[in-house]
Design a protein around this motif. Structure first.
Motif, PDB file in Angstrom:
ATOM      1  N   GLY A  35      50.856  36.990  73.764  1.00  0.00           N
ATOM      2  CA  GLY A  35      50.458  35.843  74.666  1.00  0.00           C
ATOM      3  C   GLY A  35      51.319  35.565  75.869  1.00  0.00           C
ATOM      4  O   GLY A  35      52.120  36.329  75.985  1.00  0.00           O
ATOM      5  N   GLY A  36      51.059  34.547  76.484  1.00  0.00           N
ATOM      6  CA  GLY A  36      51.997  34.006  77.465  1.00  0.00           C
ATOM      7  C   GLY A  36      51.368  34.595  78.845  1.00  0.00           C
ATOM      8  O   GLY A  36      50.543  35.059  78.872  1.00  0.00           O
ATOM      9  N   VAL A  37      52.193  33.950  79.588  1.00  0.00           N
ATOM     10  CA  VAL A  37      51.746  34.375  81.115  1.00  0.00           C
ATOM     11  C   VAL A  37      52.757  35.375  81.745  1.00  0.00           C
ATOM     12  O   VAL A  37      53.882  35.009  81.848  1.00  0.00           O
ATOM     13  N   LEU A  38      52.154  36.256  82.277  1.00  0.00           N
ATOM     14  CA  LEU A  38      53.160  37.250  82.943  1.00  0.00           C
ATOM     15  C   LEU A  38      53.091  37.346  84.382  1.00  0.00           C
ATOM     16  O   LEU A  38      52.126  37.133  84.992  1.00  0.00           O
ATOM     17  N   THR A  39      54.249  37.137  84.951  1.00  0.00           N
ATOM     18  CA  THR A  39      54.402  36.929  86.483  1.00  0.00           C
ATOM     19  C   THR A  39      55.341  38.058  86.797  1.00  0.00           C
ATOM     20  O   THR A  39      56.093  38.604  86.151  1.00  0.00           O
ATOM     21  N   LYS A  40      55.004  38.832  88.082  1.00  0.00           N
ATOM     22  CA  LYS A  40      55.718  39.786  88.660  1.00  0.00           C
ATOM     23  C   LYS A  40      56.363  39.321  89.735  1.00  0.00           C
ATOM     24  O   LYS A  40      55.500  38.401  90.707  1.00  0.00           O
ATOM     25  N   ALA A  41      57.639  39.455  90.025  1.00  0.00           N
ATOM     26  CA  ALA A  41      58.567  39.078  91.145  1.00  0.00           C
ATOM     27  C   ALA A  41      59.053  40.448  91.834  1.00  0.00           C
ATOM     28  O   ALA A  41      59.608  41.330  91.253  1.00  0.00           O
ATOM     29  N   VAL A  42      59.091  40.151  93.258  1.00  0.00           N
ATOM     30  CA  VAL A  42      59.750  41.359  94.085  1.00  0.00           C
ATOM     31  C   VAL A  42      60.614  40.993  94.872  1.00  0.00           C
ATOM     32  O   VAL A  42      61.166  41.715  95.737  1.00  0.00           O
TER      33      VAL A  42
END
Lengths: 140, 58
Positions: free
Chosen positions: A132-139
């Motif tokens: 679960g949880g929200v996946l975010t990608k940072a660049v």
């Protein structure tokens, strides 16, 4: 052709605790649930659409060496069972960039843990699955 | 409340650093888990033994 070979640099923090030197494997599964949008008149199954937003159903699986020493694996993980936490993973320890993105799973749930996984003559390891949880990608 | 970092594993911080909860970003969990695991120790507010006269002198 450019590929990625993981030798020693991937970083992982669980609940803001750096466990890189105890980790031997990490897998991030970024999943958006598949919603069928097939309708009358279609000649093939269809899934999703630009107007359909499905739920994320992410998991992160990590394998760690077990250690009962102060501030090590067991002390960090045991109290996280049954609650939500945040994981951050990067391909290398270098600064976050387009070629070294950071993946943050916020609100991941750890349902189980094996405090003792002992085999004669073998290093003790634990495998954890955060769901679960929200996946975010940072660049940057 | 301020906390002293008591391990070398806290991301972006070193042992002995004094930090606040906001310094750890979005943790999701309560800091109590990091305290229980030995990564943080809450700093107690020390009360001054002497009173300080802040009135302006004549």
């Amino acid at each position: 052709m450019s590929t990625t070979v993981y030798l020693s640099n991937p970083t992982i923090t669980i609940n803001s605790v750096d466990l890189q030197d105890q980790c031997t494997s990490a897998t991030v599964n970024y999943v958006l649930e598949q919603l069928e949008t097939t309708a009358f008149g279609d000649t093939a199954r269809k899934f999703g659409a630009s107007t359909v937003t499905s739920l994320q159903n992410n998991t992160v699986e990590v394998e760690l060496y077990q250690s009962y020493a102060a501030t090590e694996t067991e002390a960090t993980i045991f109290s996280l069972v049954g609650i939500q936490t945040t994981l951050v993973l990067k391909p290398t320890s270098a600064a976050v960039s387009a070629t070294n993105p950071s993946y943050t799973l916020t609100g991941a749930y750890l349902s189980s843990h094996t405090p003792i996984n002992a085999s004669l003559g073998a290093l003790s390891t634990i495998t954890l699955t955060f769901s679960g949880g929200v996946l975010t990608k940072a660049v940057a | 409340m301020d906390y002293e970092v008591t391990s070398n594993r806290l991301n972006g911080h070193s042992r002995g650093d004094i930090i606040r909860e906001a310094d750890l970003g979005d943790l999701t969990t309560d800091l109590v888990f990091l305290v229980e695991a030995g990564h943080l120790s809450p700093l107690k507010v020390k009360k001054s033994a002497k009173t300080i006269d802040t009135d302006a002198k004549d």
